[in-house]
Design a protein around this motif. Structure first.
Motif, PDB file in Angstrom:
ATOM      1  N   ASP A  21       0.833  -1.201   0.000  1.00  5.54           N
ATOM      2  CA  ASP A  21       0.000   0.000   0.000  1.00  5.54           C
ATOM      3  C   ASP A  21       0.878   1.267   0.000  1.00  5.54           C
ATOM      4  O   ASP A  21       0.583   2.243  -0.692  1.00  5.54           O
ATOM      5  N   TRP A  22       1.968   1.226   0.750  1.00  6.59           N
ATOM      6  CA  TRP A  22       2.886   2.379   0.752  1.00  6.59           C
ATOM      7  C   TRP A  22       3.411   2.674  -0.653  1.00  6.59           C
ATOM      8  O   TRP A  22       3.506   3.827  -1.063  1.00  6.59           O
ATOM      9  N   PHE A  23       3.806   1.602  -1.361  1.00  3.71           N
ATOM     10  CA  PHE A  23       4.331   1.806  -2.719  1.00  3.71           C
ATOM     11  C   PHE A  23       3.291   2.477  -3.607  1.00  3.71           C
ATOM     12  O   PHE A  23       3.587   3.440  -4.322  1.00  3.71           O
ATOM     13  N   LEU A  24       2.066   1.943  -3.541  1.00  5.15           N
ATOM     14  CA  LEU A  24       1.007   2.496  -4.391  1.00  5.15           C
ATOM     15  C   LEU A  24       0.782   3.972  -4.077  1.00  5.15           C
ATOM     16  O   LEU A  24       0.626   4.800  -4.977  1.00  5.15           O
ATOM     17  N   ARG A  25       0.799   4.324  -2.805  1.00  9.47           N
ATOM     18  CA  ARG A  25       0.585   5.721  -2.417  1.00  9.47           C
ATOM     19  C   ARG A  25       1.659   6.660  -2.970  1.00  9.47           C
ATOM     20  O   ARG A  25       1.456   7.859  -3.070  1.00  9.47           O
ATOM     21  N   CYS A  26       2.826   6.098  -3.251  1.00 10.61           N
ATOM     22  CA  CYS A  26       3.910   6.917  -3.804  1.00 10.61           C
ATOM     23  C   CYS A  26       3.858   6.948  -5.335  1.00 10.61           C
ATOM     24  O   CYS A  26       4.721   7.552  -5.973  1.00 10.61           O
ATOM     25  N   GLY A  27       2.878   6.266  -5.926  1.00 10.22           N
ATOM     26  CA  GLY A  27       2.754   6.287  -7.385  1.00 10.22           C
ATOM     27  C   GLY A  27       3.469   5.144  -8.082  1.00 10.22           C
ATOM     28  O   GLY A  27       3.651   5.161  -9.297  1.00 10.22           O
ATOM     29  N   THR A  28       3.863   4.133  -7.317  1.00 15.12           N
ATOM     30  CA  THR A  28       4.538   2.965  -7.905  1.00 15.12           C
ATOM     31  C   THR A  28       3.501   1.887  -8.207  1.00 15.12           C
ATOM     32  O   THR A  28       2.690   1.559  -7.346  1.00 15.12           O
ATOM     33  N   THR A  29       3.543   1.343  -9.417  1.00 15.41           N
ATOM     34  CA  THR A  29       2.570   0.318  -9.781  1.00 15.41           C
ATOM     35  C   THR A  29       3.204  -1.059 -10.013  1.00 15.41           C
ATOM     36  O   THR A  29       2.490  -2.055 -10.098  1.00 15.41           O
ATOM     37  N   PHE A  54      -0.465  13.070 -10.571  1.00 13.16           N
ATOM     38  CA  PHE A  54       0.157  13.812  -9.471  1.00 13.16           C
ATOM     39  C   PHE A  54      -0.383  15.238  -9.395  1.00 13.16           C
ATOM     40  O   PHE A  54      -0.681  15.859 -10.426  1.00 13.16           O
ATOM     41  N   ASP A  55      -0.455  15.742  -8.163  1.00 15.68           N
ATOM     42  CA  ASP A  55      -0.948  17.094  -7.920  1.00 15.68           C
ATOM     43  C   ASP A  55       0.131  18.133  -8.187  1.00 15.68           C
ATOM     44  O   ASP A  55       0.538  18.871  -7.283  1.00 15.68           O
ATOM     45  N   CYS A  56       0.612  18.170  -9.405  1.00 18.08           N
ATOM     46  CA  CYS A  56       1.556  19.224  -9.789  1.00 18.08           C
ATOM     47  C   CYS A  56       1.455  19.377 -11.306  1.00 18.08           C
ATOM     48  O   CYS A  56       0.919  18.499 -11.984  1.00 18.08           O
ATOM     49  N   GLU A  57       1.937  20.495 -11.812  1.00 20.79           N
ATOM     50  CA  GLU A  57       1.747  20.785 -13.235  1.00 20.79           C
ATOM     51  C   GLU A  57       2.973  20.466 -14.071  1.00 20.79           C
ATOM     52  O   GLU A  57       2.917  20.501 -15.296  1.00 20.79           O
ATOM     53  N   ASP A  58       4.104  20.244 -13.408  1.00 17.66           N
ATOM     54  CA  ASP A  58       5.365  20.028 -14.120  1.00 17.66           C
ATOM     55  C   ASP A  58       6.038  18.807 -13.488  1.00 17.66           C
ATOM     56  O   ASP A  58       6.176  18.745 -12.253  1.00 17.66           O
ATOM     57  N   TYR A  59       6.458  17.841 -14.307  1.00 19.08           N
ATOM     58  CA  TYR A  59       7.031  16.600 -13.762  1.00 19.08           C
ATOM     59  C   TYR A  59       8.236  16.862 -12.872  1.00 19.08           C
ATOM     60  O   TYR A  59       8.551  16.077 -11.973  1.00 19.08           O
ATOM     61  N   GLY A 115       9.762  15.247   0.326  1.00 19.30           N
ATOM     62  CA  GLY A 115       9.174  14.982   1.636  1.00 19.30           C
ATOM     63  C   GLY A 115       7.707  15.321   1.719  1.00 19.30           C
ATOM     64  O   GLY A 115       7.127  15.310   2.804  1.00 19.30           O
ATOM     65  N   ILE A 116       7.092  15.637   0.571  1.00 20.93           N
ATOM     66  CA  ILE A 116       5.657  15.903   0.583  1.00 20.93           C
ATOM     67  C   ILE A 116       4.990  15.032  -0.474  1.00 20.93           C
ATOM     68  O   ILE A 116       5.449  14.979  -1.617  1.00 20.93           O
ATOM     69  N   PRO A 117       3.966  14.290  -0.098  1.00 24.08           N
ATOM     70  CA  PRO A 117       3.329  13.417  -1.084  1.00 24.08           C
ATOM     71  C   PRO A 117       2.567  14.240  -2.126  1.00 24.08           C
ATOM     72  O   PRO A 117       1.850  15.171  -1.768  1.00 24.08           O
ATOM     73  N   GLN A 118       2.740  13.914  -3.380  1.00 25.79           N
ATOM     74  CA  GLN A 118       2.021  14.636  -4.435  1.00 25.79           C
ATOM     75  C   GLN A 118       1.096  13.728  -5.234  1.00 25.79           C
ATOM     76  O   GLN A 118       0.500  14.142  -6.214  1.00 25.79           O
ATOM     77  N   THR A 119       0.988  12.467  -4.801  1.00 26.98           N
ATOM     78  CA  THR A 119       0.137  11.540  -5.542  1.00 26.98           C
ATOM     79  C   THR A 119      -1.326  11.973  -5.441  1.00 26.98           C
ATOM     80  O   THR A 119      -1.824  12.222  -4.339  1.00 26.98           O
TER      81      THR A 119
END
Ligand code: NIG
Ligand code: FE
Length: 413
Positions: free
Chosen positions: A135-143, A383-388, A396-400
């Protein structure tokens, strides 16, 4: 399942390109589509392009509005030790008192302490912990992750971990590639030679017969397995039809990179101490380096692998977390991107390539994951950002925002 249309991504980071790992300047070419979209059907990507073109094809599709967000392939983490019991908080505190990895291991911490806890854990308990890690991996955007055994160190102990990995695969949306790492440390009371014989004669035949792993790995390091022993294990693994990876040149340069080249390994992992000759050998044999800066950081060390020289030499670098309780307790690929850019001087684009398409090739899955291209699985993260570049920049801040596997949303944060 209705088709799914992802529309209006600020950046659709496709990583489209030829069907091979990316090297040199190609590592910087992310093929980004602004205001991008894609159409997904039956879990696979059907088309990718500017949103207005995708919109013309969508009829009864369910719509995901990705306005103001980055959409990219899910991260592929090609080096993790996902299944273990407990933690290593005492090691962590000792390191804060400046004790080294080797000193801590001698004093009763290290890999061995995790082995004792993992052996004592039931299969059900291990599975429960592994699910939490997944679950931790998924939360970081890893599939997709590779997952190693290595905290059993007996025939039954190693098979237990590989069986847990097998069950985990069936029960969580995270995709998992199993690796047998029986030669992770030498158990107490027997010699390395005796243990290598058990790995080769007793463990490998069962792992292969029961189809429990795709890869075999070893820890080639002073105090663990030397080059000859590592070579014996990996050669035996090849005879059983497994592909090979290796933990090499992490704490000392033992010629591990050259050994991986000679053996025709798929990857050589760590490489903190690898020198120029090692880099040349990897290139000649087409071995992919898997760099794991999280373990350098978390061990409080300062010598990172020579990523720039490796890129200049034309190596298809992979970045991974090395998630494990001892040397790298992070499941976060964005954290690894940050380290890659700040400590190894990789560009954000190179780091994204290394943690998606190149990682997919290193797991033998370059034809189905790692980029957003028609025909590939719809495994992606928003991801909650406009630029990769923000993924590596804000650390240190989750952006998923949300994560999809085979076109199905499995997580919304
Ligand atoms: O990749 N180097 C060996 N294996 C792990 C550490 C495992 C542990 O300390 O539990 C690594 O760093
Ligand atoms: Fe590792």
């Amino acid at each position: 399942m209705n088709p799914l249309a992802v529309l209006h991504a600020a950046q659709l980071v496709t990583l489209a390109g030829p069907a091979r790992p990316r090297i040199g300047a190609a590592m910087s070419d992310l093929r980004i589509i602004r205001d991008g979209g894609m159409l997904i059907r039956d879990g696979a990507i059907e088309s990718v392009g500017p949103s207005d073109e995708i919109e013309e094809k969508i009829a009864e599709a369910e719509i995901v509005d990705a306005r103001g967000r980055v959409v990219m392939p899910g991260f592929v983490d090609a080096h993790t030790h996902l299944v273990f019991a407990g933690n290593r908080l005492d090691d962590f505190e000792r390191r804060a008192r400046s004790e080294t990895y080797e000193e801590i291991a001698k004093a009763g911490g290290g890999i061995w302490s995790t082995v004792e806890r993992t052996r004592a854990a039931s299969e059900a308990d291990l599975l429960a912990e592994a699910k939490k890690h997944a679950d931790w991996f998924l939360r970081c955007g890893t599939t997709t992750v590779e997952a190693k055994s290595g905290y059993g160190l007996t025939v039954e102990g190693e098979l237990k971990i590989l069986r847990v990995i097998g069950q985990l695969k069936e029960q969580v949306p995270l995709q998992i590639v199993p690796t047998f790492l029986g030669a992770h440390a030498v158990p107490k009371a027997i010699s390395a030679e005796e243990y290598v014989e058990i790995v080769i004669e007793e463990m490998l035949p069962r792992v292969a017969a029961e189809n429990l792993a795709e890869f075999c790995d070893v820890f080639c390091e002073r105090g663990y397995f030397d080059s000859d022993q590592s070579g014996e294990v990996l050669s035996a693994a090849k005879r059983h039809g497994l592909k090979i990876r290796g933990h090499v040149d992490q704490l000392t340069n033992s010629g591990g990179a050259r050994l991986m080249a000679e053996l025709g390994a798929t990857t050589a992992d760590h490489l903190e101490q690898t020198d120029e000759q090692g880099i040349v050998a990897l290139k000649k044999a087409n071995v992919q380096p898997v760099l794991v800066p999280g373990s350098v950081y978390a061990l409080g060390l300062s010598r990172y692998p020579r990523a720039r020289e490796m890129i200049e030499a034309g190596l298809a670098i992979v970045l991974a977390t090395d998630f494990n309780p001892g040397s790298s307790p992070t499941p976060s690929m964005p954290m690894i991107l940050s380290l890659a850019c700040t400590q190894m001087k990789m560009s954000p684009a190179e780091a994204i390539t290394a943690s998606t398409i190149n990682a997919a090739y290193s797991l033998n899955r370059g034809d189905e994951i790692g980029s957003l291209q028609p025909g590939k699985l719809a495994n992606f993260a928003i991801f909650d950002c406009e630029d990769y570049r923000e993924l590596a920049y804000w650390f240190g801040i989750p952006q998923t925002h949300s994560v999809y596997v085979r076109g199905k949303r499995i997580l919304k944060l």
